[in-house]
Design a protein around this motif. Structure first.
Motif, PDB file in Angstrom:
ATOM      1  N   VAL A 123       0.849  -1.206   0.000  1.00  0.00           N
ATOM      2  CA  VAL A 123       0.000   0.000   0.000  1.00  0.00           C
ATOM      3  C   VAL A 123       0.879   1.249   0.000  1.00  0.00           C
ATOM      4  CG1 VAL A 123      -1.621   1.361   1.418  1.00  0.00           C
ATOM      5  CG2 VAL A 123      -2.007  -1.090   1.082  1.00  0.00           C
ATOM      6  N   ALA A 124       1.936   1.239   0.831  1.00  0.00           N
ATOM      7  CA  ALA A 124       2.824   2.403   0.932  1.00  0.00           C
ATOM      8  C   ALA A 124       3.570   2.626  -0.384  1.00  0.00           C
ATOM      9  CB  ALA A 124       3.809   2.212   2.082  1.00  0.00           C
ATOM     10  N   ALA A 125       4.040   1.531  -1.009  1.00  0.00           N
ATOM     11  CA  ALA A 125       4.796   1.666  -2.261  1.00  0.00           C
ATOM     12  C   ALA A 125       3.903   2.228  -3.356  1.00  0.00           C
ATOM     13  CB  ALA A 125       5.361   0.308  -2.674  1.00  0.00           C
ATOM     14  N   LEU A 126       2.646   1.763  -3.399  1.00  0.00           N
ATOM     15  CA  LEU A 126       1.713   2.246  -4.420  1.00  0.00           C
ATOM     16  C   LEU A 126       1.374   3.715  -4.192  1.00  0.00           C
ATOM     17  CD1 LEU A 126      -0.493  -0.919  -4.570  1.00  0.00           C
ATOM     18  CD2 LEU A 126       0.629   0.098  -6.551  1.00  0.00           C
ATOM     19  N   ALA A 127       1.278   4.123  -2.913  1.00  0.00           N
ATOM     20  CA  ALA A 127       0.909   5.514  -2.606  1.00  0.00           C
ATOM     21  C   ALA A 127       1.961   6.482  -3.128  1.00  0.00           C
ATOM     22  CB  ALA A 127       0.710   5.697  -1.100  1.00  0.00           C
ATOM     23  N   GLU A 128       3.168   5.988  -3.379  1.00  0.00           N
ATOM     24  CA  GLU A 128       4.226   6.868  -3.892  1.00  0.00           C
ATOM     25  C   GLU A 128       3.940   7.368  -5.304  1.00  0.00           C
ATOM     26  OE1 GLU A 128       8.130   5.331  -3.172  1.00  0.00           O
ATOM     27  OE2 GLU A 128       7.727   5.133  -1.030  1.00  0.00           O
ATOM     28  N   VAL A 129       2.913   6.823  -5.937  1.00  0.00           N
ATOM     29  CA  VAL A 129       2.484   7.347  -7.238  1.00  0.00           C
ATOM     30  C   VAL A 129       1.938   8.773  -7.075  1.00  0.00           C
ATOM     31  CG1 VAL A 129       0.801   7.033  -9.105  1.00  0.00           C
ATOM     32  CG2 VAL A 129       2.051   5.069  -8.208  1.00  0.00           C
ATOM     33  N   GLY A 130       1.428   9.087  -5.893  1.00  0.00           N
ATOM     34  CA  GLY A 130       0.880  10.428  -5.653  1.00  0.00           C
ATOM     35  C   GLY A 130       1.952  11.500  -5.770  1.00  0.00           C
ATOM     36  N   HIS A 131       1.537  12.737  -6.027  1.00  0.00           N
ATOM     37  CA  HIS A 131       2.498  13.843  -6.171  1.00  0.00           C
ATOM     38  C   HIS A 131       3.206  14.048  -4.823  1.00  0.00           C
ATOM     39  CE1 HIS A 131       4.301  17.674  -7.039  1.00  0.00           C
ATOM     40  NE2 HIS A 131       3.803  17.658  -8.270  1.00  0.00           N
ATOM     41  N   PRO A 132       4.550  14.076  -4.835  1.00  0.00           N
ATOM     42  CA  PRO A 132       5.272  14.133  -3.562  1.00  0.00           C
ATOM     43  C   PRO A 132       5.031  15.416  -2.774  1.00  0.00           C
ATOM     44  CG  PRO A 132       6.786  14.362  -5.409  1.00  0.00           C
ATOM     45  CD  PRO A 132       5.449  13.973  -5.985  1.00  0.00           C
TER      46      PRO A 132
ATOM     47  N   ALA B  15      13.152  24.131  -6.987  1.00  0.00           N
ATOM     48  CA  ALA B  15      13.162  25.412  -7.708  1.00  0.00           C
ATOM     49  C   ALA B  15      11.775  25.767  -8.246  1.00  0.00           C
ATOM     50  CB  ALA B  15      14.176  25.354  -8.850  1.00  0.00           C
ATOM     51  N   ASP B  16      10.980  24.748  -8.598  1.00  0.00           N
ATOM     52  CA  ASP B  16       9.640  25.008  -9.145  1.00  0.00           C
ATOM     53  C   ASP B  16       8.662  25.457  -8.065  1.00  0.00           C
ATOM     54  OD1 ASP B  16      10.568  24.115 -11.584  1.00  0.00           O
ATOM     55  OD2 ASP B  16       9.591  22.151 -11.475  1.00  0.00           O
ATOM     56  N   THR B  17       8.859  24.954  -6.842  1.00  0.00           N
ATOM     57  CA  THR B  17       7.795  25.061  -5.835  1.00  0.00           C
ATOM     58  C   THR B  17       8.137  25.947  -4.642  1.00  0.00           C
ATOM     59  OG1 THR B  17       8.591  23.125  -4.623  1.00  0.00           O
ATOM     60  CG2 THR B  17       7.044  22.724  -6.433  1.00  0.00           C
ATOM     61  N   ALA B  25       3.918  29.547   4.113  1.00  0.00           N
ATOM     62  CA  ALA B  25       4.504  29.813   5.427  1.00  0.00           C
ATOM     63  C   ALA B  25       4.138  31.207   5.922  1.00  0.00           C
ATOM     64  CB  ALA B  25       6.025  29.638   5.373  1.00  0.00           C
ATOM     65  N   CYS B  26       3.795  32.142   5.006  1.00  0.00           N
ATOM     66  CA  CYS B  26       3.328  33.456   5.490  1.00  0.00           C
ATOM     67  C   CYS B  26       1.828  33.644   5.232  1.00  0.00           C
ATOM     68  CB  CYS B  26       4.209  34.592   4.966  1.00  0.00           C
ATOM     69  SG  CYS B  26       4.464  34.634   3.213  1.00  0.00           S
ATOM     70  N   GLY B  27       1.108  32.515   5.108  1.00  0.00           N
ATOM     71  CA  GLY B  27      -0.352  32.596   5.071  1.00  0.00           C
ATOM     72  C   GLY B  27      -0.929  33.025   3.734  1.00  0.00           C
ATOM     73  N   GLU B  28      -0.163  32.877   2.663  1.00  0.00           N
ATOM     74  CA  GLU B  28      -0.644  33.255   1.326  1.00  0.00           C
ATOM     75  C   GLU B  28      -0.718  32.027   0.432  1.00  0.00           C
ATOM     76  OE1 GLU B  28       1.560  37.605   0.848  1.00  0.00           O
ATOM     77  OE2 GLU B  28       1.985  36.011  -0.577  1.00  0.00           O
ATOM     78  N   LEU B  29      -1.833  31.901  -0.286  1.00  0.00           N
ATOM     79  CA  LEU B  29      -1.906  30.855  -1.318  1.00  0.00           C
ATOM     80  C   LEU B  29      -1.458  31.492  -2.627  1.00  0.00           C
ATOM     81  CD1 LEU B  29      -2.843  27.900  -1.949  1.00  0.00           C
ATOM     82  CD2 LEU B  29      -4.919  28.953  -2.846  1.00  0.00           C
ATOM     83  N   ARG B  30      -0.326  31.017  -3.153  1.00  0.00           N
ATOM     84  CA  ARG B  30       0.221  31.608  -4.380  1.00  0.00           C
ATOM     85  C   ARG B  30       0.014  30.678  -5.564  1.00  0.00           C
ATOM     86  NH1 ARG B  30       6.101  33.581  -2.059  1.00  0.00           N
ATOM     87  NH2 ARG B  30       5.289  35.088  -0.538  1.00  0.00           N
ATOM     88  N   CYS B  37      -0.722  33.916 -22.065  1.00  0.00           N
ATOM     89  CA  CYS B  37      -2.117  33.524 -22.355  1.00  0.00           C
ATOM     90  C   CYS B  37      -3.061  33.760 -21.182  1.00  0.00           C
ATOM     91  CB  CYS B  37      -2.190  32.060 -22.816  1.00  0.00           C
ATOM     92  SG  CYS B  37      -2.019  30.841 -21.497  1.00  0.00           S
ATOM     93  N   GLY B  38      -2.515  34.102 -20.009  1.00  0.00           N
ATOM     94  CA  GLY B  38      -3.367  34.463 -18.883  1.00  0.00           C
ATOM     95  C   GLY B  38      -3.919  33.302 -18.082  1.00  0.00           C
ATOM     96  N   THR B  39      -3.512  32.054 -18.414  1.00  0.00           N
ATOM     97  CA  THR B  39      -4.040  30.900 -17.691  1.00  0.00           C
ATOM     98  C   THR B  39      -3.376  30.784 -16.317  1.00  0.00           C
ATOM     99  OG1 THR B  39      -4.360  29.757 -19.792  1.00  0.00           O
ATOM    100  CG2 THR B  39      -4.355  28.385 -17.805  1.00  0.00           C
ATOM    101  N   ALA B  40      -4.208  30.557 -15.287  1.00  0.00           N
ATOM    102  CA  ALA B  40      -3.673  30.304 -13.946  1.00  0.00           C
ATOM    103  C   ALA B  40      -3.383  28.809 -13.832  1.00  0.00           C
ATOM    104  CB  ALA B  40      -4.693  30.718 -12.896  1.00  0.00           C
ATOM    105  N   GLN B  41      -2.287  28.446 -13.157  1.00  0.00           N
ATOM    106  CA  GLN B  41      -1.984  27.014 -13.048  1.00  0.00           C
ATOM    107  C   GLN B  41      -1.469  26.614 -11.674  1.00  0.00           C
ATOM    108  OE1 GLN B  41       0.958  25.909 -15.983  1.00  0.00           O
ATOM    109  NE2 GLN B  41       2.672  26.731 -14.812  1.00  0.00           N
ATOM    110  N   PHE B  42      -1.698  25.331 -11.372  1.00  0.00           N
ATOM    111  CA  PHE B  42      -1.200  24.658 -10.182  1.00  0.00           C
ATOM    112  C   PHE B  42      -1.172  23.179 -10.537  1.00  0.00           C
ATOM    113  CE2 PHE B  42      -1.639  22.390  -6.207  1.00  0.00           C
ATOM    114  CZ  PHE B  42      -0.706  23.017  -5.418  1.00  0.00           C
ATOM    115  N   PRO B  43      -0.185  22.396 -10.116  1.00  0.00           N
ATOM    116  CA  PRO B  43       1.044  22.742  -9.412  1.00  0.00           C
ATOM    117  C   PRO B  43       1.965  23.652 -10.223  1.00  0.00           C
ATOM    118  CG  PRO B  43       0.624  20.368  -9.329  1.00  0.00           C
ATOM    119  CD  PRO B  43      -0.326  20.949 -10.315  1.00  0.00           C
ATOM    120  N   PRO B  44       2.852  24.385  -9.522  1.00  0.00           N
ATOM    121  CA  PRO B  44       3.761  25.305 -10.191  1.00  0.00           C
ATOM    122  C   PRO B  44       4.831  24.608 -11.023  1.00  0.00           C
ATOM    123  CG  PRO B  44       4.169  25.277  -7.803  1.00  0.00           C
ATOM    124  CD  PRO B  44       2.982  24.401  -8.050  1.00  0.00           C
ATOM    125  N   ARG B  45       5.265  25.258 -12.095  1.00  0.00           N
ATOM    126  CA  ARG B  45       6.315  24.713 -12.964  1.00  0.00           C
ATOM    127  C   ARG B  45       6.936  25.859 -13.753  1.00  0.00           C
ATOM    128  NH1 ARG B  45       1.471  21.153 -15.431  1.00  0.00           N
ATOM    129  NH2 ARG B  45       0.417  22.089 -13.699  1.00  0.00           N
TER     130      ARG B  45
END
Lengths: 384, 142
Positions: A123-132, B15-17, B25-30, B37-45
């Motif tokens: 289960v733990a190994a499979l969960a590593e598929v999730g975004h870290p 570096a991406d995140t 850590a300072c209470g802001e969702l960035r 193109c103006g698209t907002a995205q998450f996760p950051p890259r």
């Protein structure tokens, strides 16, 4: 003469809990069985495709296998696409023989992930598929990620826990006819709904098994297939589609790449879902199968659950599905899990499925899904 | 200790995140927004996933969103989460468009519904990288 690739050998090992098994040992056993089934010698194999392993992971698993088995093919590679890997290996093998690069490609996978890992470790190994950084810190498991899909899909299309349970019951009903299946005790919708929650709405019996086992196929060039012993099965169409890897970045929680993957395979084969006699569709969870049945076009949205409750997925139903018992009742041992579906389709098309045979099956559809409905691969197979 | 909460898989910023986690850590969702193109995205890259332009700009998001899906987890990925069972994980569709995964707390976790409005908050910074994980509460609790 058609240049379409031919599946000339198909086999799997015993499945379930196999104390004393090893990952490479299961590979070798499955490979030997598939070669014998095809009537070929190891020296006839000029291409090898492997997948991945949890118990004996390696950067170059195909080289590891070839060394272990004592073969030196002209071509070898490992493919990793989670549950789509089995179908993807067949698609790649077919491309290799159709391009004239190989004559006989051995496709092989296996893992002893039940006896070689504890269930907690699996289960733990499979969960590593999730975004870290953006999924795993919140305590998600693979079942939890699929549960998020289930909740969204139920909200959008009105599927119910009973509809999900019907998928598990259909697979188990088939497994009761398969003496090799890991789980053969009949279950009812009520049994599924009484099993404990894993991640709501998914319960224990909504989830696939963890198993030891291996499977292998031989995919041959059309002109080379006549050297072999068995009734040939043609790879009529293949398709693939990726839309994301992590659920947090999925373009939709209710529409997935299985639709386009399957449409490619049907298009290349020149057939439609209504032509299919038997389907073997990736069933890591009940919701996986339900979403795929409706997205691929076998059923309208909201229709698969009620149809399954009425027996549509059973022998004699509109679409006999997962006739070996699937990942939920036959076995799931990593990449071999997806290959079990292909092996079963070959047996159905050859008329070798004994008590679970779909009478006169001529066209089969096989589908694999990796990640969280992230990577898809579809095959249309037919009697050659 | 197998049940040690410190064994939870805390993010290791890269570096991406790093800018995202500094915001938490300072209470802001960035979030990132593409300057082309103006698209907002998450996760950051480092690229815009909608048009592949480089260097998306950071902005502070509203912190408001709606539950896109949720699950109450009864079987944890590791013993580190055992003390929290059962806990609710949700995907929240932010007002700006992208989805984020996080835990639901308080009334939002009692009887969540898809479409419920939630507000994102942050745990106190913890661990060697000072990670403040986001979570969500019901809008009425805010």
């Amino acid at each position: 003469m058609s240049r379409r690739a031919i599946i000339t050998g198909a086999a799997d090992t015993a499945v379930g809990e196999l104390p004393g098994s090893s990952c490479m040992g299961l590979h070798a056993e499955a490979a030997s069985l598939a070669l014998a089934d095809a009537g070929l010698r190891a020296a006839d194999i000029d291409g090898v495709l492997c997948a991945y392993s949890f118990t004996e992971p390696h950067l170059m698993l195909a080289s590891v296998f070839c060394e272990y088995f004592g073969i030196q093919p002209a071509y070898s590679a490992a493919i990793q696409a989670g549950g789509a890997t089995g179908c993807l290996m067949v698609m790649q093998a077919a491309a290799l023989v159709e391009a004239g690069l190989c004559r006989h490609v051995l496709v092989v996978a296996g893992d002893n992930r039940l006896s070689g890992l504890s269930r907690d470790k699996a289960v733990a190994a499979l969960a590593e598929v999730g975004h870290p950084q953006f999924e795993r810190p919140f305590g998600v498991t693979i079942p939890a990620l699929y549960a998020l899909v289930a909740q969204a899909y139920m909200h959008e299309y009105g599927a119910t826990p009973e509809h999900l349970a019907a998928m598990a019951v259909a697979c188990r009903t088939h497994a009761t006819r398969n003496p090799k299946a890991q789980m053969r005790k009949p279950i009812t919708v009520e049994d599924v709904l009484a099993s404990r929650f894993i991640a709501e709405p998914l319960r224990l019996l909504d989830c696939c098994l963890i198993s030891d086992g291996g499977a292998a196929l031989v995919v041959s060039a059309a002109d080379a297939a006549r050297d072999t012993a068995r009734r040939p099965v043609a790879v009529l169409g293949t398709g693939q589609k990726n839309t994301h890897e992590h659920l947090v970045a999925a373009p939709s929680l209710t529409e997935f790449g299985c639709r386009e993957s399957a449409a490619q395979a049907f298009g290349r084969a020149g057939v439609s879902p209504a032509d299919i006699d038997v389907a073997e569709i990736y069933d890591s969870f009940t919701v996986t199968l339900l979403v795929e049945l409706e997205s691929i076009g076998f059923f309208q949205k909201g229709e698969a659950g009620p149809a399954a409750l009425a027996g549509a997925l059973d022998l004699g139903g509109r679409l006999p599905c997962n006739t070996h018992g699937g990942l939920m009742s036959y076995a799931h041992s990593g990449a071999a899990g997806g290959l079990f579906h292909v092996v079963e389709a070959v047996r159905q098309l050859r008329g070798e499925a004994e008590a679970r045979q779909v009478p006169g099956a001529e066209l089969a559809f096989v589908h694999g899904d990796g990640g969280i409905l992230s990577a898809h691969c579809s095959l249309v197979l037919g009697r050659a | 200790m197998a049940e040690d909460q410190s064994l939870k898989p805390l993010p290791v910023p890269n570096a991406d995140t790093a800018a995202f986690w500094e915001g938490c850590a300072c209470g802001e969702l960035r979030l990132q927004r593409c300057t082309a193109c103006g698209t907002a995205q998450f996760p950051p890259r480092v690229v815009c996933a909608a048009c592949q332009s480089g260097a998306p700009a950071w902005e502070v998001a509203s912190g408001r969103g709606r539950i896109a899906s949720y699950t109450r987890v009864h079987r944890p990925p590791s013993p580190a989460f055992k003390a929290d069972l059962p806990y609710v994980v949700a995907l929240v569709a932010l007002e700006e468009g992208p989805r984020i995964m996080l835990g639901l707390r308080g009334a939002a976790a009692e009887a969540p519904r898809i479409g419920d409005a939630v507000l994102i908050r942050f745990d106190p910074p913890a661990g060697p990288h000072g990670i403040a994980l986001p979570y969500a509460v019901a809008m009425e609790d805010a």
